[in-house]
Design a protein around this motif. Structure first.
Motif, PDB file in Angstrom:
ATOM      1  N   GLU A   1      -0.885  -6.880   2.924  1.00  0.00           N
ATOM      2  CA  GLU A   1      -1.694  -6.660   1.722  1.00  0.00           C
ATOM      3  C   GLU A   1      -0.952  -5.834   0.667  1.00  0.00           C
ATOM      4  O   GLU A   1      -1.281  -5.906  -0.517  1.00  0.00           O
ATOM      5  N   PHE A   2       0.038  -5.066   1.079  1.00  0.00           N
ATOM      6  CA  PHE A   2       0.849  -4.335   0.102  1.00  0.00           C
ATOM      7  C   PHE A   2       1.695  -5.292  -0.744  1.00  0.00           C
ATOM      8  O   PHE A   2       2.216  -4.896  -1.786  1.00  0.00           O
ATOM      9  N   LEU A   3       1.829  -6.525  -0.284  1.00  0.00           N
ATOM     10  CA  LEU A   3       2.642  -7.511  -0.985  1.00  0.00           C
ATOM     11  C   LEU A   3       1.774  -8.511  -1.745  1.00  0.00           C
ATOM     12  O   LEU A   3       2.220  -9.625  -2.052  1.00  0.00           O
ATOM     13  N   LYS A   4       0.547  -8.131  -2.052  1.00  0.00           N
ATOM     14  CA  LYS A   4      -0.360  -9.007  -2.793  1.00  0.00           C
ATOM     15  C   LYS A   4      -0.836  -8.312  -4.068  1.00  0.00           C
ATOM     16  O   LYS A   4      -0.925  -7.072  -4.118  1.00  0.00           O
ATOM     17  N   PRO A   5      -1.195  -9.097  -5.089  1.00  0.00           N
ATOM     18  CA  PRO A   5      -1.560  -8.520  -6.396  1.00  0.00           C
ATOM     19  C   PRO A   5      -3.036  -8.178  -6.532  1.00  0.00           C
ATOM     20  O   PRO A   5      -3.611  -8.345  -7.605  1.00  0.00           O
ATOM     21  N   TYR A   6      -3.668  -7.701  -5.454  1.00  0.00           N
ATOM     22  CA  TYR A   6      -5.091  -7.402  -5.512  1.00  0.00           C
ATOM     23  C   TYR A   6      -5.332  -5.998  -6.065  1.00  0.00           C
ATOM     24  O   TYR A   6      -4.520  -5.088  -5.881  1.00  0.00           O
ATOM     25  N   SER A   7      -6.476  -5.833  -6.688  1.00  0.00           N
ATOM     26  CA  SER A   7      -6.840  -4.530  -7.248  1.00  0.00           C
ATOM     27  C   SER A   7      -7.235  -3.548  -6.145  1.00  0.00           C
ATOM     28  O   SER A   7      -7.835  -3.930  -5.134  1.00  0.00           O
ATOM     29  N   ALA A   8      -6.900  -2.293  -6.361  1.00  0.00           N
ATOM     30  CA  ALA A   8      -7.239  -1.242  -5.400  1.00  0.00           C
ATOM     31  C   ALA A   8      -8.707  -0.841  -5.556  1.00  0.00           C
ATOM     32  O   ALA A   8      -9.229  -0.778  -6.671  1.00  0.00           O
ATOM     33  N   VAL A   9      -9.359  -0.594  -4.428  1.00  0.00           N
ATOM     34  CA  VAL A   9     -10.737  -0.083  -4.470  1.00  0.00           C
ATOM     35  C   VAL A   9     -10.766   1.393  -4.095  1.00  0.00           C
ATOM     36  O   VAL A   9     -11.584   2.156  -4.588  1.00  0.00           O
ATOM     37  N   ILE A  10      -9.870   1.762  -3.174  1.00  0.00           N
ATOM     38  CA  ILE A  10      -9.662   3.175  -2.827  1.00  0.00           C
ATOM     39  C   ILE A  10      -8.145   3.375  -2.869  1.00  0.00           C
ATOM     40  O   ILE A  10      -7.462   3.159  -1.869  1.00  0.00           O
ATOM     41  N   PRO A  11      -7.611   3.698  -4.050  1.00  0.00           N
ATOM     42  CA  PRO A  11      -6.152   3.733  -4.248  1.00  0.00           C
ATOM     43  C   PRO A  11      -5.422   4.470  -3.125  1.00  0.00           C
ATOM     44  O   PRO A  11      -5.882   5.534  -2.698  1.00  0.00           O
ATOM     45  N   PRO A  12      -4.345   3.887  -2.616  1.00  0.00           N
ATOM     46  CA  PRO A  12      -3.692   2.655  -3.084  1.00  0.00           C
ATOM     47  C   PRO A  12      -4.162   1.397  -2.354  1.00  0.00           C
ATOM     48  O   PRO A  12      -3.481   0.373  -2.399  1.00  0.00           O
ATOM     49  N   PHE A  13      -5.292   1.456  -1.667  1.00  0.00           N
ATOM     50  CA  PHE A  13      -5.704   0.352  -0.803  1.00  0.00           C
ATOM     51  C   PHE A  13      -6.655  -0.613  -1.511  1.00  0.00           C
ATOM     52  O   PHE A  13      -7.576  -0.194  -2.223  1.00  0.00           O
ATOM     53  N   ASN A  14      -6.441  -1.910  -1.267  1.00  0.00           N
ATOM     54  CA  ASN A  14      -7.374  -2.907  -1.781  1.00  0.00           C
ATOM     55  C   ASN A  14      -8.513  -3.121  -0.793  1.00  0.00           C
ATOM     56  O   ASN A  14      -8.553  -2.500   0.284  1.00  0.00           O
ATOM     57  N   LEU A  15      -9.441  -4.000  -1.150  1.00  0.00           N
ATOM     58  CA  LEU A  15     -10.624  -4.223  -0.314  1.00  0.00           C
ATOM     59  C   LEU A  15     -10.246  -4.642   1.101  1.00  0.00           C
ATOM     60  O   LEU A  15     -10.801  -4.131   2.083  1.00  0.00           O
ATOM     61  N   PHE A  16      -9.299  -5.550   1.215  1.00  0.00           N
ATOM     62  CA  PHE A  16      -8.940  -6.048   2.540  1.00  0.00           C
ATOM     63  C   PHE A  16      -8.254  -4.974   3.382  1.00  0.00           C
ATOM     64  O   PHE A  16      -8.402  -4.954   4.611  1.00  0.00           O
ATOM     65  N   GLN A  17      -7.522  -4.089   2.755  1.00  0.00           N
ATOM     66  CA  GLN A  17      -6.902  -2.996   3.507  1.00  0.00           C
ATOM     67  C   GLN A  17      -7.953  -2.019   4.025  1.00  0.00           C
ATOM     68  O   GLN A  17      -7.816  -1.473   5.122  1.00  0.00           O
ATOM     69  N   VAL A  18      -9.012  -1.823   3.250  1.00  0.00           N
ATOM     70  CA  VAL A  18     -10.115  -0.983   3.717  1.00  0.00           C
ATOM     71  C   VAL A  18     -10.766  -1.614   4.936  1.00  0.00           C
ATOM     72  O   VAL A  18     -11.047  -0.938   5.943  1.00  0.00           O
TER      73      VAL A  18
END
Length: 234
Positions: free
Chosen positions: A194-211
């Motif tokens: 997910e660090f290699l995808k252009p998704y917006s962060a929801v809890i910086p620096p993590f995007n929704l899927f990383q959460v």
């Protein structure tokens, strides 16, 4: 269209591999599910969680990234299925892992489905960020990108190979802890990609899927420790 074809291919592949694994090792139903009617209800609940979670989190990620349309997320589906499964097990009085029964099929569903995402290109919105690595792929916009979809496919097939090679000698381990090991591996590798995808962060620096991945990792670690304590020998 190509994504739909691979979705169907992924579903067929998952069913066939799952059936082979169950018949090869005599797994008639998930561990702890003793009644046929309970088995059917459990499968319906899991299907509801898988489809609902996939649609909900896929759409939510698009919205958070400023995109429109309808999307599906396998990660969201796994998250939803686990959530409803644990609720079902609690009320049904099932206190053991039931998930290994589904793992080979899930792996194939993920691995083949990701190939479809890769072939669908830019419209699928699952592509990676720009890279100068020699295996970068140009999806038609003149930018070489990480083929993150294929990274995930290779990772999941490697896990399947380990499972199939080690299960005959360590079936007790896989039956009691295998599903949680799968969740830990799946969420862990997906968190990295997910660090290699252009998704917006929801809890910086993590995007929704990383959460979601972090929640799944926490779940897997907790259940592994709990299972190991209860079994003692593992």
């Amino acid at each position: 269209m190509i994504h739909l074809i691979f979705d169907l291919f992924a579903l067929v592949s998952g069913v066939l591999v799952s059936l082979w694994f169950r018949r090869q090792y005599g797994l008639e139903r998930p561990a702890g599910v003793t009644q046929e009617s309970q088995h059917h209800y459990y499968l319906l609940v899991l299907l509801f969680g898988l489809v609902g979670g996939s649609m909900l989190f896929g759409k939510l990620n698009l919205h958070l990234s400023g995109q429109t349309g309808v999307a599906k997320s396998m990660l969201g589906g796994v998250f939803g299925a686990i959530l409803v499964a644990e609720v079902f097990k609690y009320f049904a009085g099932i206190r053991q892992s039931t998930g290994l029964y589904f793992v080979p099929g899930l792996i194939m569903l993920i691995a083949v489905g990701r190939i479809g995402c890769f072939l669908a290109g830019l419209p699928d919105f699952t592509y990676g960020t720009e890279t100068s690595l020699p295996w970068g792929v140009d999806f038609g916009d003149g930018v070489n990108r990480h083929p993150v979809q294929l990274y995930e496919t290779l990772a999941m097939l490697a896990f399947l190979a380990v499972l199939l090679m080690s299960y005959p000698k360590h079936s007790a381990f896989w039956q009691t802890q295998g599903f949680y090991v799968f969740v830990l591996f799946y969420a862990g590798q997906r968190f990295i990609w997910e660090f290699l995808k252009p998704y917006s962060a929801v809890i910086p620096p993590f995007n929704l899927f990383q959460v979601l991945c972090l929640l799944l990792i926490a779940y897997a670690v907790f259940m592994l420790l709990k299972t190991r304590k209860n079994n003692g020998r593992y």
